[in-house]
Design an enzyme around this catalytic site. Sequence first.
Site, PDB file in Angstrom:
ATOM      1  N   GLY A  36       1.046 -35.379  12.055  1.00 12.60           N
ATOM      2  CA  GLY A  36       2.306 -35.978  11.628  1.00 12.60           C
ATOM      3  C   GLY A  36       3.292 -36.084  12.783  1.00 12.60           C
ATOM      4  O   GLY A  36       3.246 -35.291  13.725  1.00 12.60           O
ATOM      5  N   THR A  37       4.184 -37.065  12.733  1.00 13.64           N
ATOM      6  CA  THR A  37       5.191 -37.196  13.783  1.00 13.64           C
ATOM      7  C   THR A  37       6.109 -35.978  13.779  1.00 13.64           C
ATOM      8  O   THR A  37       6.305 -35.318  12.761  1.00 13.64           O
ATOM      9  CB  THR A  37       6.030 -38.471  13.601  1.00 13.64           C
ATOM     10  N   ALA A  38       6.679 -35.694  14.929  1.00 18.34           N
ATOM     11  CA  ALA A  38       7.384 -34.434  15.152  1.00 18.34           C
ATOM     12  C   ALA A  38       8.718 -34.356  14.421  1.00 18.34           C
ATOM     13  O   ALA A  38       9.411 -35.352  14.229  1.00 18.34           O
ATOM     14  CB  ALA A  38       7.612 -34.234  16.648  1.00 18.34           C
ATOM     15  N   ASP A  53      11.255 -37.569  14.262  1.00 22.25           N
ATOM     16  CA  ASP A  53      10.720 -38.827  14.789  1.00 22.25           C
ATOM     17  C   ASP A  53      10.155 -39.621  13.619  1.00 22.25           C
ATOM     18  O   ASP A  53       9.256 -39.152  12.924  1.00 22.25           O
ATOM     19  CB  ASP A  53       9.617 -38.516  15.802  1.00 22.25           C
ATOM     20  N   LYS A  68      12.010 -38.572   6.522  1.00 25.63           N
ATOM     21  CA  LYS A  68      11.507 -37.338   7.117  1.00 25.63           C
ATOM     22  C   LYS A  68      12.466 -36.161   6.915  1.00 25.63           C
ATOM     23  O   LYS A  68      12.082 -35.018   7.070  1.00 25.63           O
ATOM     24  CB  LYS A  68      11.289 -37.552   8.620  1.00 25.63           C
TER      25      LYS A  68
END
Length: 256
Positions: A36-38, A53, A68
């Site tokens: 997964g994106t940070a 992100d 997110k």
Amino acid sequence: MQGQAQQQAYDRGITIFSPDGRLYQVEYAREAVKRGTASVGVRTPDGVVLAADKRSRSPLMEPTSVEKIHKADDHAGIASAGHVADARQLIDFARRQAQVNRLRYGEAVGIETLTKNVTDHIQQYTQVGGARPFGVALLIGGIENGTPRLYETDPSGTPYEWKAVSIGADRSELQEYLEENYEDDLTLDEGVGLALRAIATANDDELAADGVDVARVSTETEAFVELDNDEIAEYIAENDLEPSEDEADEGEEDEE
């Protein structure tokens, strides 16, 4: 082949320990988090910052549909990394726990209490047959009795408290940046800058305002506030993280 077949036997069920004490399904869930994106959390004396992100996979995707960071209660927010659908289930659970606490005790839930309620729920899915662990990690941040608190949860159901932490892709790189640049006396604005610079380390030190989410909870107001694109753009400019002119020119040529 025999060793591989033996491992497959141990990873077929969440309730089965391997001979060396491992739960393979939990480890696989941690791998899902890494894909997964940070997301980054920073705790300062003035409050807590959550940044994520949220780069979209396609220019046709509406950026606002990529969520997110979420509000858990007036004084608490949650950022996620991993399976978004799993995150939504846990965030809904956290919101219910926050409301139950207000109805039952007439006060806002503590950040530590909220985190442990969520991790207890996560842990149940590591020892019940016919279910799988949650493939997501969360950052839970907010103000508790006038004090900023920041916690991480992982798929095993273990809570950790941090001053600054990263979850998701490129964690080791981002965590190294945070360890080198974090200071105990950061202001809230400096905390936002640190979180954005950390995320930018995995993006060629460049960020676009619509490619990142930022929220903060101040000790003064104890209110969860999400920053809009204009405010994020100001922080990006202040920290010299704007896309280079060469890339912008290339984008214009591509459009032509």
